[in-house]
Design a protein around this motif. Structure first.
Motif, mmCIF file in Angstrom:
data_model
loop_
_atom_site.group_PDB
_atom_site.id
_atom_site.type_symbol
_atom_site.label_atom_id
_atom_site.label_comp_id
_atom_site.label_asym_id
_atom_site.label_seq_id
_atom_site.Cartn_x
_atom_site.Cartn_y
_atom_site.Cartn_z
ATOM 1 N N GLY A 57 0.815 -1.211 0.000
ATOM 2 C CA GLY A 57 0.000 0.000 0.000
ATOM 3 C C GLY A 57 0.846 1.256 0.000
ATOM 4 O O GLY A 57 0.538 2.234 -0.689
ATOM 5 N N LEU A 58 1.949 1.239 0.778
ATOM 6 C CA LEU A 58 2.844 2.400 0.820
ATOM 7 C C LEU A 58 3.472 2.654 -0.547
ATOM 8 O O LEU A 58 3.535 3.804 -1.020
ATOM 9 N N LEU A 59 3.922 1.591 -1.191
ATOM 10 C CA LEU A 59 4.529 1.744 -2.513
ATOM 11 C C LEU A 59 3.502 2.236 -3.528
ATOM 12 O O LEU A 59 3.811 3.086 -4.367
ATOM 13 N N LYS A 60 2.283 1.730 -3.435
ATOM 14 C CA LYS A 60 1.212 2.144 -4.343
ATOM 15 C C LYS A 60 0.948 3.639 -4.220
ATOM 16 O O LYS A 60 0.639 4.324 -5.197
ATOM 17 N N GLY A 70 3.164 5.781 -3.573
ATOM 18 C CA GLY A 70 4.347 6.537 -3.989
ATOM 19 C C GLY A 70 5.418 6.690 -2.939
ATOM 20 O O GLY A 70 6.376 7.446 -3.125
ATOM 21 N N HIS A 71 5.297 5.947 -1.813
ATOM 22 C CA HIS A 71 6.296 6.048 -0.748
ATOM 23 C C HIS A 71 7.362 4.975 -0.916
ATOM 24 O O HIS A 71 7.049 3.802 -1.154
ATOM 25 N N ASP A 72 8.629 5.359 -0.798
ATOM 26 C CA ASP A 72 9.718 4.385 -0.785
ATOM 27 C C ASP A 72 9.710 3.641 0.549
ATOM 28 O O ASP A 72 9.264 4.174 1.573
ATOM 29 N N ILE A 73 10.218 2.406 0.554
ATOM 30 C CA ILE A 73 10.269 1.629 1.795
ATOM 31 C C ILE A 73 11.679 1.050 1.952
ATOM 32 O O ILE A 73 12.434 0.930 0.978
ATOM 33 N N THR A 74 12.011 0.673 3.193
ATOM 34 C CA THR A 74 13.287 0.026 3.477
ATOM 35 C C THR A 74 13.019 -1.324 4.131
ATOM 36 O O THR A 74 12.295 -1.400 5.134
ATOM 37 N N LEU A 75 13.580 -2.375 3.559
ATOM 38 C CA LEU A 75 13.395 -3.726 4.092
ATOM 39 C C LEU A 75 14.264 -3.933 5.326
ATOM 40 O O LEU A 75 15.173 -3.132 5.620
ATOM 41 N N GLN A 76 14.002 -5.019 6.052
ATOM 42 C CA GLN A 76 14.768 -5.295 7.267
ATOM 43 C C GLN A 76 16.245 -5.482 6.979
ATOM 44 O O GLN A 76 17.089 -5.231 7.841
ATOM 45 N N ASN A 77 16.592 -5.939 5.779
ATOM 46 C CA ASN A 77 18.005 -6.140 5.444
ATOM 47 C C ASN A 77 18.692 -4.857 4.999
ATOM 48 O O ASN A 77 19.850 -4.880 4.571
#
Length: 312
Positions: A178-181, A183-190
């Protein structure tokens, strides 16, 4: 998104067509619809379509001539019987509220829902409606009484998520989608950053629909029509009858085509035809406009439905 032509005649109904009314069916998931003008017997025309009065949310009125408003009181009243309980907006020239309230007071009509009136000043480029999906701007036209044209602009829609690519990147389905949809960038746990613009398809461009009331050629008609995916322009008379058309505040086929061509519209739909023209005459009227306008040209008939597609 679809547009329905419920009445395409000028002045009075005849055997071939009813008087002015247009329905704009908005896209899913809401599936509500708007009405532009309501000449007499508009609700009879609606019965021949899949449109339900309970889903009608806004009525836009171009001007207060009878062939554009005589169907309003009955239609508004029937909406209560068809399960309409949500508020209904009425947007149009000053005097619209007095007209409706006077008819209802004299007839003793009551409604099961609220009417919300927005009466317009004779200004150009006024924002008359806005929500998360659409904006509507109105400007004055040149007619015998105050008259408006409306420019409906759909907001661009986010592109689809590239789910296969997300799975390859190790992004599990869930709130992060939903965040990506959005337009927000995300950071994975790695620690890997997933950029929204790299995992979504290009945005879907919003559509532009221009619906003009009765008018002779005018700068505002042109401005409202710039880049329209679909332009509805009156063509009361055929080419060569410009003097008569202007005398009564109307346009000819060639003048409608000129506005569409100069505005860079994609589709021109002509309507509001004089009773002197039968449906058999419409191909000739189309040909007149096509000589000047290179896009798709349609002479509307009653109950004609046109899909308004997104630009590539």
């Amino acid at each position: 998104m679809h547009i329905w032509f419920l009445g395409t005649g000028a002045g009075r109904p005849n055997k071939h067509r009813n008087v002015s009314s247009i329905a704009l069916q908005l896209p899913e998931p809401c599936c509500d619809w708007w009405l532009f003008d309501a000449g007499e017997a508009t609700q009879h025309q609606l019965m021949k379509t899949p449109l339900k009065l309970s889903k009608l949310t806004t009525i836009f009125v171009t001007h207060l001539h009878g062939d554009h408003i005589y169907g309003l009181p009955g239609l508004i009243s029937t909406r209560s019987f068809d399960g309409g309980i949500t508020p209904l907006r009425l947007i149009g020239p000053r005097g619209l509220r007095r007209y409706i309230e006077t008819v209802f007071e004299i007839s003793g009509t009551t409604l099961d829902y609220e009417l919300q009136f927005i009466e317009l000043d004779e200004e150009d480029g006024q924002l008359v409606f806005e929500d998360e999906r659409f904006t509507v701007v109105a400007s004055t036209l040149i007619h015998r009484v105050p008259c408006f044209g409306y420019r409906i602009v759909e907001q661009d829609q986010p592109g689809k998520l590239l789910v296969d690519k997300l799975m390859q990147l190790g992004v599990a389905a869930g709130p992060q989608y939903g965040l990506l949809k959005q337009g927000h960038d995300i950071t994975l746990q790695n620690g890997t950053t997933i950029y929204a613009n790299e995992v979504t398809a290009p945005a879907l461009p919003g559509r532009i629909v221009t619906i003009l009331g009765d008018t002779t050629p005018s700068p505002n008609a042109l401005e409202l029509s710039i880049g329209a995916d679909l332009l509805v322009h009156e063509a009361t008379f055929s080419e060569g009858m410009e003097e008569k058309a202007h005398l009564f505040g109307h346009s000819t086929t060639i003048e409608a085509a000129s506005t569409a061509s100069e505005a860079g519209a994609s589709i021109l739909v002509m309507t509001h035809f004089s009773g002197r023209y039968h449906n058999e005459d419409l191909p000739k009227l189309e040909e007149e406009a096509k000589r000047l306008f290179g896009g798709q040209t349609v002479a509307a008939t009653d109950l004609k439905c046109i899909e308004i597609k997104r630009r590539e």
